[in-house]
Design a protein around this motif. Structure first.
Motif, short mmCIF file in Angstrom:
data_model
loop_
_atom_site.label_atom_id
_atom_site.label_comp_id
_atom_site.label_asym_id
_atom_site.label_seq_id
_atom_site.Cartn_x
_atom_site.Cartn_y
_atom_site.Cartn_z
N THR A 1 31.22 -6.34 32.83
CA THR A 1 30.83 -7.50 32.02
C THR A 1 31.87 -7.86 30.96
O THR A 1 31.87 -8.96 30.44
CB THR A 1 29.46 -7.27 31.34
N TYR B 1 34.82 -12.14 34.52
CA TYR B 1 33.35 -12.12 34.62
C TYR B 1 32.73 -12.94 33.49
O TYR B 1 31.90 -13.82 33.71
CB TYR B 1 32.82 -10.68 34.59
N TYR C 1 24.19 -10.54 36.37
CA TYR C 1 25.20 -9.81 37.15
C TYR C 1 24.85 -9.69 38.62
O TYR C 1 25.72 -9.63 39.48
CB TYR C 1 25.48 -8.44 36.52
#
Ligand code: ANZ
Length: 986
Positions: free
Chosen positions: A191, A196, A616
């Motif tokens: 993350t 991302y 995610y």
């Protein structure tokens, strides 16, 4: 390698035998004395060398090296799988998909202990099993890599949190890879990686650019709202918005400056900025969400938390409250978890009603679920934080109120809610008017009224609400019944069934009808309205910290604007220290030039920990995409998570936020499903078993467990590695820490026995067992099976290695059933016997059922039983052992893959098909009944499986063998347990 070990052993064997043979050499010398001395010395040496070699061989054999070398096999296959891309996943339209997800870990500095992989092993077994069943399986892993511990460490050491995080991730990956998971590492997400969080920022922008249309019951682009304002102002608009949003006309809107328009729109945006009372933790220098505060202290670190008003980024999750509740009915989650979310969201149907304050031009709004009891209101109570307190308190009461409020506001909400025993409050001196009957009632300040719920004020009905009852009893206020039933001498009557009394036009009605009638009344008279109230509050979406995603917003004239999408990712800037600036701004305030090209300041807060983990699972579907958070094709193929395994501690944090974002992305057409996790399972916790020593107070002396009562001692954790069966390794203990070098001990029976306790596995308790230790000694396959064998997945259980040998031996036995001494397959191609087929098919069936139900502990014992039964049948049929190996492969993938290759297959066992089982093989033709006489097993007799009990009884009684055991006596009783046993009493 197996061969090498064997020859080495053979050589040793020759040597051992040679030593014995060569003894003769020593008898034929010249100097007798010398010869004799040498002879005895030699015998002595030979004896011990031989003993040593035999012992060594036993150790080697016992450790399995001679037979199954797990170290070599596991390493080999892990490398090969990686090389061959065995677990690489792609969209395969011709196959059904199965998405199996683990809650991705926060990579802490301590690494993984044996508790962490419990859930991962379970999902890995399911993933492998589903693949064998023909599914295209997505089983990814990644890291929830932003967070406080890395930042705290950075503050202490000056090291950039990115470095610590990277190191920790490397360690986690190394540990995970050793367990042989079938993760597709090409889909790994971190993350904290800008590639991302670019998309986390992008989702934030979509939320900022959306509002919630309550009639359409979905989020819509902000442009449609602007269009509405231009035509109608907010007249008749049904939207989720701030409580204090004023009514405006289209003409008002037209006169607004750009700034005013932006400010007004903030009241509707799903990501918005507002002044909020927040949980401020001075020690951590940040705001915490409600679920991060436990009893007035931060969950992390246990620092005091206080209430503070601050401008904050917020997420309008309350817009989704109803859908978050209703969606729970459509998903397969553990009921207690759903209940926790229901409670957290807390939907109450009731009414909002306005009371005037006597002698003031003020009014007080209350939220009540029992407007039917309006004639039973005998006082009113407001929260200590209420702005009204200062406005209405009379001179005479000022001092008492001030003192009370000061004390009350520092108590945590949880405390105030759960503490039902202490009744406290102070009369303000002011009165309110009951709008139904004009009665004057006292207004009190009481801390059982929470500022953050409803309106922060209650109409108190002591007769029918237990908190009000306790309060009225304590302060001698009137208790007036308005619903028939109960015994008010004893307690409040809070039943929702009964007839209304003492209530004018509501008299005689049932409670629920009275509620309806009273709501209609207040709506007609404009005194209030029916209302659905939620306990859940909007979520704070900011941290005044460094190690998080920057919020892609800049300010002009104090109003927030989104950055251009092209500028994403807005990369976390370098700073000279990870601390707030001197004037109290967050660490990003230290970054040079934290401004747009046009010179506007950029937001200094970062996103909270839950931002990256809220989506995610979508990124895994298409982890490398840099033009979208995931390609539509991938989203449409993988859809949602079929099985999500993780801890229940995320019930009201991550699992609620992820559902919220999924619903939002669904509304805006970015994601295909509105519930992201179809089925969820909470794995239990593996606890540690700690050991204690007992230090005599004021001395460096330690007294053994059994004698500790005779001294004044304090217990101290000791590293479990220094204890064997609770017995302390005293020398090891002295070397453990420098202050213990001169420690003295009071022993019992010559030993130091430690105390023991089951508690959380943690570094500070020195009770951590790492998977690495177990893998080193027993191998990953044993670790995997043993973790499952420990007990039902959902249950918490202490870690102990008592049974690990059993699992280890089981795998070696399995290996030996297929392999000859040289490590080659020695199976026969002959047709298997009926009994062998029966064992195989019932095992295949049971394993399949167990895996589908996630009853993985019973699967392990099923394999053990199968191996026992097949050994008893002396089975060496390929047609049995080969399918059994496939069934074993999800549990013990390395050994199974090795066997598979030795069986002559060139493709991976992962590409095999789970063998079909057939009930027809499971019926047992005959049963061998053990026959017990007076409880002792004496003989056995075989019968066709369907022989009726009566016939079994007759045949047993008639048998000549029985007569031998009866010794002429007549049986008093005979009991046939069908298909099991015959008991005879004589
Ligand atoms: C009068 C009444 C009479 C109530 C009665 C209950 C029983 P739930 O179900 O949790 O939504 N209340 C309202 N706001 C409050 C606050 N800020 N702090 C503490 N209590 C508050 O609870 C709604 C009920 O909790 C409301 O209905 C109110 O008391 C109380 F026989 O109003 B009731």
């Amino acid at each position: 390698m197996v061969w090498v070990v064997r020859t080495k052993i053979q050589r040793e064997e020759q040597f051992i035998n040679g030593i014995t043979l060569n003894q003769t050499y020593f008898f034929g010398g010249a100097n007798l004395f010398y010869q004799k001395a040498v002879f005895y010395l030699s015998i002595y040496l030979l004896y011990y060398t031989r003993k040593y070699l035999i012992l060594r061989r036993t150790i080697i054999e016992y450790s399995g090296m001679a037979e199954y070398n797990f170290r070599e096999v596991e390493k080999k296959w892990q490398q090969k799988w990686a090389q061959d891309g065995t677990y690489k996943t792609e969209i395969k339209e011709d196959k059904p998909k199965f998405y199996s997800l683990d809650m991705f870990p926060y990579p802490s500095g301590a690494g993984l202990h044996v508790g962490h992989p419990l859930g991962y092993i379970a999902s890995d077994i399911v993933s492998r099993f589903k693949r064998l069943k023909g599914f295209n399986v997505l089983h990814p892993m990644g890291f929830d890599a932003f967070g406080l511990p890395a930042e705290q460490y950075a503050i202490q050491t000056g090291q950039h949190p990115a470095i610590t995080t990277e190191q920790n991730i490397a360690r986690y990956k190394e540990q995970l890879k050793k367990i042989g998971f079938c993760f597709d590492w090409d889909r790994e997400v971190q993350t904290c990686d800008p590639s991302y969080y670019k998309w986390t920022q992008w989702i934030f922008m979509q939320l900022f650019n959306s509002w919630y249309n309550t009639s359409a019951d979905k989020a819509e682009p902000i442009e449609s709202l602007i269009g509405y304002f231009e035509k109608n102002g907010n007249h008749k608009l049904t939207a989720a918005c701030d409580e204090d949003t004023p009514s405006i006309t289209a003409a008002d809107w037209a006169t607004y400056s750009d700034n005013e328009k932006q400010e007004f729109l903030l009241k509707y945006r799903l990501a918005y900025l507002a002044e909020m009372t927040v949980n401020w933790c001075p020690a951590l220098g940040t705001v915490l969400s409600n679920d991060e505060v436990k009893d007035g202290f931060s969950e992390r670190g246990g620092h005091p938390v206080e209430k503070k008003k601050m401008m904050q980024w917020m997420m309008r999750i309350t817009a989704y409250a109803s859908r978050l509740l209703d969606g729970l009915n459509t998903i397969d989650w553990p009921e207690p978890l759903k209940e926790m979310q229901r409670h957290w969201i807390g939907r109450s149907y009731g009414a909002e009603l306005t009371f005037d304050v006597a002698d003031h031009a003020l009014e007080i709004k209350v939220f009540t679920t029992r407007i039917d009891t309006i004639y039973g209101v005998t006082y009113m109570a407001i929260a200590p934080e209420s702005e009204l307190v200062d406005m209405i308190t009379t001179e005479a009461q000022k001092e008492a109120i001030k003192a009370y409020v000061e004390k009350a506001v520092n108590r945590s909400e949880r405390d105030r809610m759960s503490d039902v025993k202490t009744v406290s409050g102070v009369f303000t001196g002011a009165f309110a008017i009951n709008p139904f009957n004009g009665e004057k009632i006292q207004i009190w300040v009481a801390d059982y009224v929470l500022a953050g719920y409803g309106t922060g004020a209650v109409m108190a009905v002591p007769a029918h609400d237990s908190r009000d009852y306790a309060f009225a009893k304590h302060f001698g206020l009137e208790i007036r019944p308005v619903v028939e039933g109960g015994n008010l001498e004893e307690e409040a009557f809070d039943g929702k069934e009964g007839k209304i009394i003492n209530s004018d036009f509501l008299n005689g009605l049932e409670v629920k009808d009275a509620i309806q009638k009273a709501i209609t009344f207040i709506e007609d008279k404009k005194l209030g309205k029916g209302k659905i109230q939620f306990r859940m509050r909007d979520a704070i979406f900011a941290r005044q910290r460094y190690w998080g995603e920057p919020i892609p917003v800049y300010f002009e004239n104090g109003v927030p604007h989104l950055m251009d999408e092209q500028e994403l990712p807005l990369v976390l800037p370098e700073v000279d220290a990870y601390l707030p600036t001197e004037d109290g701004a967050p660490p990003l305030g230290r970054a040079k030039n934290w401004k747009t090209a046009g010179g506007s300041p950029i937001e200094m807060s970062t996103m909270p920990g839950w931002a990256g983990s809220s989506w995610y699972f979508y990124r895994y579907m298409d982890a490398q995409n840099d033009t979208a958070f995931a390609d539509r094709k991938a989203l449409d193929y993988w859809q949602d998570v079929d099985l999500y395994i993780g801890g229940s501690e995320h019930a009201t944090g991550h699992l609620l936020y992820a559902r919220f974002w999924a619903k939002f992305l669904f509304d805006r057409g970015f994601a295909p499903k509105e519930e992201p996790f179809k089925k969820l399972v909470n794995q239990g916790m593996i606890q540690g078993r700690s050991n204690y020593v007992y230090r005599v107070s004021g001395q460096n002396t330690y007294v053994s467990h059994g004698l500790r009562g005779q001294y004044d001692t304090a217990a101290m954790h000791v590293d479990v590695a220094l204890c064997d069966n609770d017995m302390l390794d005293i020398e090891g203990f002295k070397k453990w820490r420098s202050d213990l070098a001169n420690a003295e001990f009071i022993l019992e029976d010559g030993k130091y026995i430690c105390g023991a306790e089951v508690e959380k596995m943690s570094k500070s308790k020195y009770n951590v067992v790492t998977p690495d230790d177990i893998i080193e000694n027993y191998g990953a396959d044993t670790l995997r099976m043993y973790e499952m064998f420990l007990g039902p997945l959902e249950q918490s259980k202490p870690w102990n290695t008592n049974g690990i040998d059993g699992v280890y031996k089981f795998l070696r036995r399995f290996w030996r059933m297929l392999m000859d001494e040289k490590g080659d397959v020695h199976l026969s191609n002959a047709a298997p016997s009926k009994d062998e087929l029966r064992v195989l098919h019932k095992t295949l069936k049971k394993i399949e059922e167990d895996v589908e139900r996630l009853s993985l502990n019973t699967s392990v014992s099923t394999f053990m039983i199968a191996v026992n039964e097949l050994t008893a049948l002396k089975c060496n049929a390929r047609k049995i052992m080969e399918p059994l190996t496939i069934a074993l492969s999800p549990f013990a993938p390395h050994i199974s893959e090795e066997i598979w290759a030795k069986l002559g297959h060139t493709s991976s066992i992962n590409d095999a098909t789970y063998p079909a089982w057939d009930e027809k093989y499971m019926v047992q033709d005959s049963i061998e009944y053990p026959i017990a006489i007076n409880g002792k097993m004496r003989m056995k007799m075989e019968f066709a499986a369907d022989t009726p009990a009566q016939e079994v009884e007759e045949a047993v009684l008639a048998s000549s063998e029985l007569q031998k055991w009866l010794e002429g006596k007549t049986p008093r009783k005979i009991i046939v347990v069908p298909k099991k046993i015959v008991n005879i009493v004589i």
